[in-house]
Write an enzyme that holds these catalytic residues in place. Structure first.
Site, PDB file in Angstrom:
ATOM      1  N   GLY A  47      45.003  -9.924  10.441  1.00 21.16           N
ATOM      2  CA  GLY A  47      45.433  -9.727  11.820  1.00 21.16           C
ATOM      3  C   GLY A  47      44.376  -9.949  12.869  1.00 21.16           C
ATOM      4  O   GLY A  47      44.657 -10.429  13.962  1.00 21.16           O
ATOM      5  N   ASP A 106      46.134   1.920  14.854  1.00 14.56           N
ATOM      6  CA  ASP A 106      47.428   2.575  14.980  1.00 14.56           C
ATOM      7  C   ASP A 106      47.269   4.031  14.527  1.00 14.56           C
ATOM      8  O   ASP A 106      46.773   4.855  15.289  1.00 14.56           O
ATOM      9  CB  ASP A 106      48.430   1.796  14.117  1.00 14.56           C
ATOM     10  CG  ASP A 106      49.880   2.130  14.371  1.00 14.56           C
ATOM     11  OD1 ASP A 106      50.168   3.230  14.863  1.00 14.56           O
ATOM     12  OD2 ASP A 106      50.737   1.292  14.062  1.00 14.56           O
ATOM     13  N   LYS A 134      46.393   1.948  19.812  1.00 14.46           N
ATOM     14  CA  LYS A 134      47.682   2.617  20.001  1.00 14.46           C
ATOM     15  C   LYS A 134      47.474   4.117  19.816  1.00 14.46           C
ATOM     16  O   LYS A 134      47.782   4.692  18.773  1.00 14.46           O
ATOM     17  CB  LYS A 134      48.702   2.060  19.015  1.00 14.46           C
ATOM     18  CG  LYS A 134      50.130   2.322  19.412  1.00 14.46           C
ATOM     19  CD  LYS A 134      51.119   1.798  18.390  1.00 14.46           C
ATOM     20  CE  LYS A 134      51.310   0.311  18.473  1.00 14.46           C
ATOM     21  NZ  LYS A 134      52.429  -0.143  17.609  1.00 14.46           N
ATOM     22  N   ASP A 167      51.207  -9.719  13.152  1.00 17.16           N
ATOM     23  CA  ASP A 167      52.413 -10.276  12.562  1.00 17.16           C
ATOM     24  C   ASP A 167      53.478  -9.232  12.287  1.00 17.16           C
ATOM     25  O   ASP A 167      53.243  -8.037  12.352  1.00 17.16           O
ATOM     26  CB  ASP A 167      52.057 -10.948  11.239  1.00 17.16           C
ATOM     27  CG  ASP A 167      51.766  -9.925  10.145  1.00 17.16           C
ATOM     28  OD1 ASP A 167      52.431  -9.979   9.093  1.00 17.16           O
ATOM     29  OD2 ASP A 167      50.881  -9.064  10.322  1.00 17.16           O
ATOM     30  N   ARG A 173      52.074 -14.648  14.076  1.00 18.57           N
ATOM     31  CA  ARG A 173      50.624 -14.610  14.321  1.00 18.57           C
ATOM     32  C   ARG A 173      50.200 -15.687  15.310  1.00 18.57           C
ATOM     33  O   ARG A 173      49.217 -15.529  16.016  1.00 18.57           O
ATOM     34  CB  ARG A 173      49.843 -14.804  13.026  1.00 18.57           C
ATOM     35  CG  ARG A 173      49.957 -13.681  12.041  1.00 18.57           C
ATOM     36  CD  ARG A 173      49.000 -13.913  10.857  1.00 18.57           C
ATOM     37  NE  ARG A 173      49.276 -13.040   9.744  1.00 18.57           N
ATOM     38  CZ  ARG A 173      48.867 -11.784   9.635  1.00 18.57           C
ATOM     39  NH1 ARG A 173      48.176 -11.249  10.605  1.00 18.57           N
ATOM     40  NH2 ARG A 173      49.155 -11.069   8.572  1.00 18.57           N
TER      41      ARG A 173
END
Length: 187
Positions: A47, A106, A134, A167, A173
């Protein structure tokens, strides 16, 4: 149907992204300019690869680069909370200053696992460079090592985002921006 038609809304455009990456690179350059040894930048695959590439091209220091690959999502939209490392570092990190480059923080579970992995290898410090943070989903606090710093691109609202390397089931992506995926495309 075009790729863009799967996106509910754009959160950050390509221009906004590149502007922010340039700012982060300048801050890393400033922070490590006087350090006796250059940092080792470790990209978290897959990522963070686009962010990682853009970032390292803008840092004005001699750098060593490496990649780690944790797995915590599979083809789901939620982390399984128990990441494993499927590709480890090639370079030695003992005594080094590592800047861990992540696409998104996250829950913090993957990041915490990666930091513990680096600590076990004897790093001197770990800084975190997260493109998106996040905060609303955080379960594990971010723990820096040594005199590490936290570099953040953007604070991300609690949406499932794709693009710029991020993704869903290995798709999206290649979007040049960060967008919110329409629910019908990830359920």
């Amino acid at each position: 149907m075009t790729l863009d038609s799967h996106i509910h809304k754009v959160l950050w455009t390509q221009d906004q992204i590149l502007h922010r990456v340039t700012q982060i690179a300048a801050q890393i350059t400033l922070d490590f300019n006087a350090a006796p040894d250059p940092p080792l930048l470790v990209g978290v695959a897959t990522g963070a690869l686009l962010f990682f590439a853009d970032l390292v091209r803008r840092i004005q220091l001699p750098l060593s680069l490496d990649i780690l690959r944790p797995q915590s999502y599979g083809s789901d939209s939620l982390s399984n909370g128990d990441p494993s490392i499927s590709l480890d570092l090639k370079l030695g990190v003992k005594g080094k200053h590592v800047v861990l480059v992540e696409d998104i923080v996250d829950t913090g579970c993957t990041l915490s696992s990666l930091i513990a992995h680096l600590e076990a290898k004897g790093v001197s410090s770990v800084s975190i460079c997260a493109f998106l943070d996040k905060l609303t989903r955080r379960k594990v606090p971010v723990k820096l090592v040594g005199d590490g710093k936290f570099y953040r691109g953007f604070e991300c609202p609690d949406h499932f985002v794709v693009g710029y390397g991020m993704d869903f089931a290995e798709l999206y992506r290649n979007l040049p921006y960060i967008g919110v995926l329409k629910p019908e495309h990830y359920k």
